[in-house]
Design a protein around this motif. Structure first.
Motif, mmCIF file in Angstrom:
data_model
loop_
_atom_site.group_PDB
_atom_site.id
_atom_site.type_symbol
_atom_site.label_atom_id
_atom_site.label_comp_id
_atom_site.label_asym_id
_atom_site.label_seq_id
_atom_site.Cartn_x
_atom_site.Cartn_y
_atom_site.Cartn_z
ATOM 1 N N ALA A 152 0.648 -1.061 -0.112
ATOM 2 C CA ALA A 152 0.007 0.035 -0.117
ATOM 3 C C ALA A 152 0.788 1.327 0.280
ATOM 4 O O ALA A 152 2.075 1.152 0.480
ATOM 5 N N PRO A 153 0.302 2.377 -0.418
ATOM 6 C CA PRO A 153 1.209 3.638 -0.545
ATOM 7 C C PRO A 153 1.770 3.825 0.959
ATOM 8 O O PRO A 153 0.939 4.140 1.767
ATOM 9 N N GLY A 154 3.092 4.196 0.944
ATOM 10 C CA GLY A 154 3.509 4.448 2.037
ATOM 11 C C GLY A 154 4.164 3.326 3.251
ATOM 12 O O GLY A 154 4.554 3.598 4.487
ATOM 13 N N LYS A 155 3.667 2.140 2.603
ATOM 14 C CA LYS A 155 3.846 1.061 3.663
ATOM 15 C C LYS A 155 4.948 -0.147 2.909
ATOM 16 O O LYS A 155 5.020 0.079 1.722
ATOM 17 N N GLN A 156 5.230 -0.951 3.861
ATOM 18 C CA GLN A 156 6.241 -1.775 2.945
ATOM 19 C C GLN A 156 5.568 -2.972 2.670
ATOM 20 O O GLN A 156 4.282 -3.330 2.775
ATOM 21 N N ARG A 157 6.087 -3.499 1.737
ATOM 22 C CA ARG A 157 5.472 -5.001 1.002
ATOM 23 C C ARG A 157 5.322 -5.847 2.081
ATOM 24 O O ARG A 157 6.054 -6.248 2.815
ATOM 25 N N GLU A 158 4.025 -6.511 2.187
ATOM 26 C CA GLU A 158 3.902 -7.563 3.142
ATOM 27 C C GLU A 158 3.371 -8.857 2.285
ATOM 28 O O GLU A 158 2.658 -8.780 1.430
ATOM 29 N N ASP B 246 8.715 -18.991 -6.064
ATOM 30 C CA ASP B 246 10.139 -19.785 -5.831
ATOM 31 C C ASP B 246 10.327 -20.957 -6.613
ATOM 32 O O ASP B 246 9.728 -22.006 -6.306
ATOM 33 N N LEU B 247 11.284 -20.963 -7.496
ATOM 34 C CA LEU B 247 11.370 -21.984 -8.594
ATOM 35 C C LEU B 247 12.899 -22.407 -9.022
ATOM 36 O O LEU B 247 13.470 -21.558 -8.731
ATOM 37 N N ARG B 248 12.856 -23.488 -9.731
ATOM 38 C CA ARG B 248 14.317 -23.681 -10.336
ATOM 39 C C ARG B 248 13.889 -23.793 -11.680
ATOM 40 O O ARG B 248 13.074 -24.377 -12.216
ATOM 41 N N SER B 249 15.158 -23.346 -12.426
ATOM 42 C CA SER B 249 15.127 -23.480 -14.021
ATOM 43 C C SER B 249 15.667 -24.492 -14.535
ATOM 44 O O SER B 249 15.343 -24.683 -15.718
ATOM 45 N N SER B 250 16.434 -25.141 -13.803
ATOM 46 C CA SER B 250 16.712 -26.676 -14.287
ATOM 47 C C SER B 250 16.959 -27.547 -13.022
ATOM 48 O O SER B 250 16.995 -27.012 -11.765
ATOM 49 N N SER B 251 17.264 -28.678 -13.187
ATOM 50 C CA SER B 251 17.632 -29.690 -12.155
ATOM 51 C C SER B 251 18.585 -29.363 -11.157
ATOM 52 O O SER B 251 18.747 -29.699 -10.011
ATOM 53 N N THR B 252 19.567 -28.611 -11.690
ATOM 54 C CA THR B 252 20.702 -28.294 -11.038
ATOM 55 C C THR B 252 20.755 -26.847 -10.462
ATOM 56 O O THR B 252 21.620 -26.323 -9.806
ATOM 57 N N SER B 253 19.976 -26.008 -10.887
ATOM 58 C CA SER B 253 20.032 -24.646 -10.599
ATOM 59 C C SER B 253 19.447 -24.526 -8.986
ATOM 60 O O SER B 253 18.620 -25.342 -8.480
ATOM 61 N N ARG B 254 19.790 -23.328 -8.519
ATOM 62 C CA ARG B 254 19.394 -22.926 -7.110
ATOM 63 C C ARG B 254 17.888 -22.413 -7.352
ATOM 64 O O ARG B 254 17.515 -22.138 -8.274
ATOM 65 N N ILE B 255 17.212 -22.436 -6.355
ATOM 66 C CA ILE B 255 15.898 -21.657 -6.253
ATOM 67 C C ILE B 255 15.839 -20.204 -6.068
ATOM 68 O O ILE B 255 16.782 -19.645 -5.438
ATOM 69 N N PHE B 256 15.333 -19.532 -7.293
ATOM 70 C CA PHE B 256 15.231 -18.068 -7.187
ATOM 71 C C PHE B 256 13.681 -17.752 -7.160
ATOM 72 O O PHE B 256 12.817 -18.506 -7.342
ATOM 73 N N ARG B 257 13.716 -16.661 -6.403
ATOM 74 C CA ARG B 257 12.367 -15.924 -6.484
ATOM 75 C C ARG B 257 12.108 -15.075 -7.495
ATOM 76 O O ARG B 257 12.961 -14.099 -7.847
ATOM 77 N N TYR B 258 11.108 -15.243 -8.332
ATOM 78 C CA TYR B 258 10.744 -14.270 -9.517
ATOM 79 C C TYR B 258 9.220 -13.399 -9.000
ATOM 80 O O TYR B 258 8.573 -14.183 -8.202
ATOM 81 N N TRP B 259 9.164 -12.391 -9.580
ATOM 82 C CA TRP B 259 8.145 -11.495 -9.221
ATOM 83 C C TRP B 259 7.399 -10.962 -10.474
ATOM 84 O O TRP B 259 7.591 -10.886 -11.634
ATOM 85 N N GLY B 260 5.977 -10.917 -10.162
ATOM 86 C CA GLY B 260 5.175 -10.294 -11.314
ATOM 87 C C GLY B 260 5.333 -8.731 -11.144
ATOM 88 O O GLY B 260 6.113 -8.166 -10.723
ATOM 89 N N GLN B 261 4.571 -8.219 -12.119
ATOM 90 C CA GLN B 261 4.678 -6.478 -12.381
ATOM 91 C C GLN B 261 3.651 -5.759 -11.177
ATOM 92 O O GLN B 261 3.741 -4.647 -11.114
ATOM 93 N N GLY B 262 2.891 -6.776 -10.695
ATOM 94 C CA GLY B 262 1.717 -6.264 -9.907
ATOM 95 C C GLY B 262 0.475 -5.652 -10.452
ATOM 96 O O GLY B 262 0.555 -5.446 -11.740
ATOM 97 N N THR B 263 -0.462 -5.898 -9.911
ATOM 98 C CA THR B 263 -1.704 -5.435 -10.272
ATOM 99 C C THR B 263 -2.586 -4.696 -9.170
ATOM 100 O O THR B 263 -2.583 -5.099 -7.889
ATOM 101 N N GLN B 264 -3.235 -3.585 -9.444
ATOM 102 C CA GLN B 264 -3.616 -2.651 -8.624
ATOM 103 C C GLN B 264 -5.231 -3.407 -7.909
ATOM 104 O O GLN B 264 -6.087 -3.579 -8.888
#
Length: 121
Positions: A40-46, A98-116
C-alpha cells in the motif's frame, strides 16, 4: 527467462470480491511455492498468502477467513480469491514464485509486475 503475469485487479466496493490470477512461464523446471504480496502507499510490502507445491497454505492474519489462495500446478498458476474486501486491502498486489529453472539450479524468487486492487468505502 521466467515471467510472471498477474491479472484480475480492479476497483470494487467494500464487501465485494475479486479474483487475482498469476501465470508463470518460461524456463521452469519446478516450482516450490507461489504466493501473493501487497504494498500500500507509504507502507512496506507484506506477505498476503502463500501456497507450496504440496498444497500447504499460509495467510497474514488480516486476511485469514476472507482470502483463499489456490494453485493449478499443471498450469503454473496461482490464484487469490478475495472476499469481503475492505478499504484497507487497497494495494498493489504482486505475485511471486520460488522456482528452479533446471534440475541443477538454485531456487530463485521471481516477481510479477503487480496489479492494482482498490476497495472503495
Amino acid at each position: 527467462q521466467v515471467q510472471l503475469v498477474e491479472s484480475g485487479g480492479g476497483l470494487v466496493q467494500a464487501g465485494g470480491s475479486l479474483r487475482l490470477s498469476c501465470v508463470a512461464s518460461g524456463r521452469i523446471f519446478s516450482i516450490n511455492a507461489m504466493g501473493w504480496y501487497r504494498q500500500a502507499p507509504g507502507k512496506q510490502r507484506e506477505l498476503v498468502a502463500v501456497i507450496t507445491s504440496g498444497g500447504s497454505t499460509n495467510y497474514v492474519d488480516s486476511v485469514q477467513g476472507r482470502f483463499t489462495v489456490s494453485s493449478d500446478n499443471a498450469k503454473n498458476t496461482v490464484y487469490l480469491q478475495m472476499n469481503s474486501l475492505k478499504p484497507e486491502d487497497t494495494a498493489v498486489y504482486y505475485c511471486n514464485a520460488d522456482l528452479r529453472s533446471s534440475s541443477t539450479s538454485r531456487i530463485f524468487r521471481y516477481w510479477g509486475q503487480g496489479t492494482q486492487v482498490t476497495v472503495s468505502s
